[in-house]
Design a protein around this motif. Structure first.
Motif, mmCIF file in Angstrom:
data_model
loop_
_atom_site.group_PDB
_atom_site.id
_atom_site.type_symbol
_atom_site.label_atom_id
_atom_site.label_comp_id
_atom_site.label_asym_id
_atom_site.label_seq_id
_atom_site.Cartn_x
_atom_site.Cartn_y
_atom_site.Cartn_z
ATOM 1 N N ARG A 26 46.117 57.810 20.740
ATOM 2 C CA ARG A 26 46.235 59.276 20.586
ATOM 3 C C ARG A 26 45.301 60.127 19.665
ATOM 4 N N ARG A 64 43.094 62.888 18.824
ATOM 5 C CA ARG A 64 43.709 64.540 18.939
ATOM 6 C C ARG A 64 43.417 65.525 17.939
ATOM 7 N N THR A 90 45.592 68.886 16.647
ATOM 8 C CA THR A 90 47.538 69.353 16.495
ATOM 9 C C THR A 90 47.136 70.592 15.693
ATOM 10 N N GLU A 116 45.906 68.650 21.620
ATOM 11 C CA GLU A 116 44.961 68.970 22.304
ATOM 12 C C GLU A 116 45.028 68.227 23.199
ATOM 13 N N THR A 117 44.914 68.827 25.274
ATOM 14 C CA THR A 117 44.734 67.580 25.727
ATOM 15 C C THR A 117 43.957 68.035 27.009
ATOM 16 N N ARG A 118 43.596 68.126 27.798
ATOM 17 C CA ARG A 118 42.963 67.746 29.203
ATOM 18 C C ARG A 118 43.052 68.903 30.009
ATOM 19 N N ARG A 175 44.911 74.511 27.383
ATOM 20 C CA ARG A 175 43.549 72.751 27.048
ATOM 21 C C ARG A 175 45.002 72.259 25.991
ATOM 22 N N TRP A 176 45.838 72.330 25.842
ATOM 23 C CA TRP A 176 47.018 72.382 24.540
ATOM 24 C C TRP A 176 48.536 72.344 25.789
ATOM 25 N N ARG A 177 48.897 71.037 24.791
ATOM 26 C CA ARG A 177 49.906 71.296 25.191
ATOM 27 C C ARG A 177 51.339 70.925 23.882
#
Length: 86
Positions: free
Chosen positions: A5, A8, A10, A66-68, A75-77
């Protein structure tokens, strides 16, 4: 199992709202120079991030990744809480 990952995005920002369940609103501030007048302008960007344990409060400095898509605008975690608010 390798963790691939690495690409992605941040971001670091400040929590401005934690009223929703398992969701925080993170505000990021950037300084931009005006193209014509060369004055420095403060720009803010708000994004919604997933906070599984509801651990964040208003004023906390956090890192998000960033995530699915998790919902219509999420769209973030949350990755970590860098600093808790006083």
């Amino acid at each position: 199992m390798s963790d691939n990952r690495g690409n992605r995005k941040t971001r670091v920002g400040v929590v401005v709202s934690d009223k929703m369940d398992k969701t925080i609103v993170v505000e990021m501030k950037t300084k931009v120079t005006h193209p014509l007048y060369k004055k420095t302008i403060n720009k803010t960007t708000k994004l919604k991030a997933h906070d599984e344990e509801n651990s964040c409060g208003i004023g906390d400095t956090v890192r998000v990744m960033e995530t699915r898509p998790l919902s219509k605008d999420k769209r973030w975690r949350l990755v970590e809480i860098i600093e808790k608010a006083k």
